[in-house]
Design an enzyme around this catalytic site. Sequence first.
Site, short mmCIF file in Angstrom:
data_model
loop_
_atom_site.label_atom_id
_atom_site.label_comp_id
_atom_site.label_asym_id
_atom_site.label_seq_id
_atom_site.Cartn_x
_atom_site.Cartn_y
_atom_site.Cartn_z
N SER A 70 0.80 -1.22 0.00
CA SER A 70 0.00 0.00 0.00
C SER A 70 0.84 1.28 0.00
CB SER A 70 -0.95 0.02 1.20
OG SER A 70 -0.23 0.17 2.41
N LYS A 121 0.68 4.53 7.01
CA LYS A 121 0.24 5.33 5.87
C LYS A 121 0.89 6.72 5.97
CE LYS A 121 -2.79 2.09 4.80
NZ LYS A 121 -2.58 1.19 3.66
#
Length: 398
Positions: free
Chosen positions: A52, A169
């Site tokens: 990701s 993230k």
Amino acid sequence: MSWKFWQKNKDAEPKKKKTKTREWVDAILFAVIAATIIRVFFIEAYTIPTASMERSLLIGDFLFVSKVNYGARIPMTPVAFPFAHHTMPLTGTKAYWDGVQWKYRRLPGTSDIKRNDVVVFNYPQGDTVALEQQDADYYQMVRNRGWKSVNSDYTIVSRPVDKRENYIKRCIGIAGDVISMKGGLVSVNGKQEKLKNTGQMTYDVVFKTMDINFSIFEDMGFNIQSDDIIQSGNGYQFNATEDMMNEVKKLDFVQSVTLTVKPDGEREADVFPFDPNRNWNVDNFGPFVVPKKGWTVALDSATMPLYERSIRIYEGNTVAKSGNGWLINGKPATSYTFKMDYYWMMGDNRHRSLDSRYWGFVPEDHIVGKALFIWMSYNTNGTFFNKIRWNRLLRGIK
């Protein structure tokens, strides 16, 4: 016998020497306590498990995450097995006891969370988990299959904040920011923010011929063994950075390169806030305000889909609909003032990231720490001699 004579003879007695077993037990106990203190309050190792954040962070990167930068979080579930997160490695049983729960507290840090920081945090929707499908989002399963089906087919457990899965993230929006996205491009407070140079998007590529030597793309940095390039219809889909795709465009056998984004107005049911009145998708959403401590929001049919979970789950209030209004903790309310700061997190690999677009805001009590640098990088697809990515060792994270 006088006291002095007794004390003198006592002092003269040789002290008992520790056995080897006792020495080992003491040494192990000291090491465990010291390592636990370092891990909780200073620095912790973390492994990148998914793609990701590619190409900023790769699967097989081993990071050090600082607890000092944002301030170490005091353990909220203090009774736990050392070095295990939420599950014991061999038995698969719980690695903690939630009979004792402490309130959220954090030591002073050296800095606040800033936009574009790479942050490790506890997965906000990890409060409820289906044990047989821990990689799946419980709430998405319920939306797709229904509550009764999911709860009858799986073993459902609840997890405290600090025992939820760790995610990593990039922080796109901090508390108080206005976030929106159009055509795959994020805007923060009305200003467009291009994806980082190492960030990836999906592109549709059409060739002039089907006689292609794909080793050319390997030389350009594409990983053919993964799904960087996959066949799609009459062409191919490339997952890459903008710079890489600019090089692809220059190849004489390439007919066209088109950025692949969802059309504006095409609703995706699994995109936050799951509101049928909002035609939002992963490439087009907003604008909305990221909640900030002390910010007061009016409660109505437009705001509640965005903020109801934060008010109810993260801040611990009871929320109920009452006629055309709302009850908070049993009392009529037309507005709500937030008690915590929140953040909007997204992956650099934009079309292959489970991030805030799917589950919303990250509360401050879920923040674990700031990613500092890569101390080891291991390529699972490499040969025996090139499994270690030497060029990534001790690399800082930007």
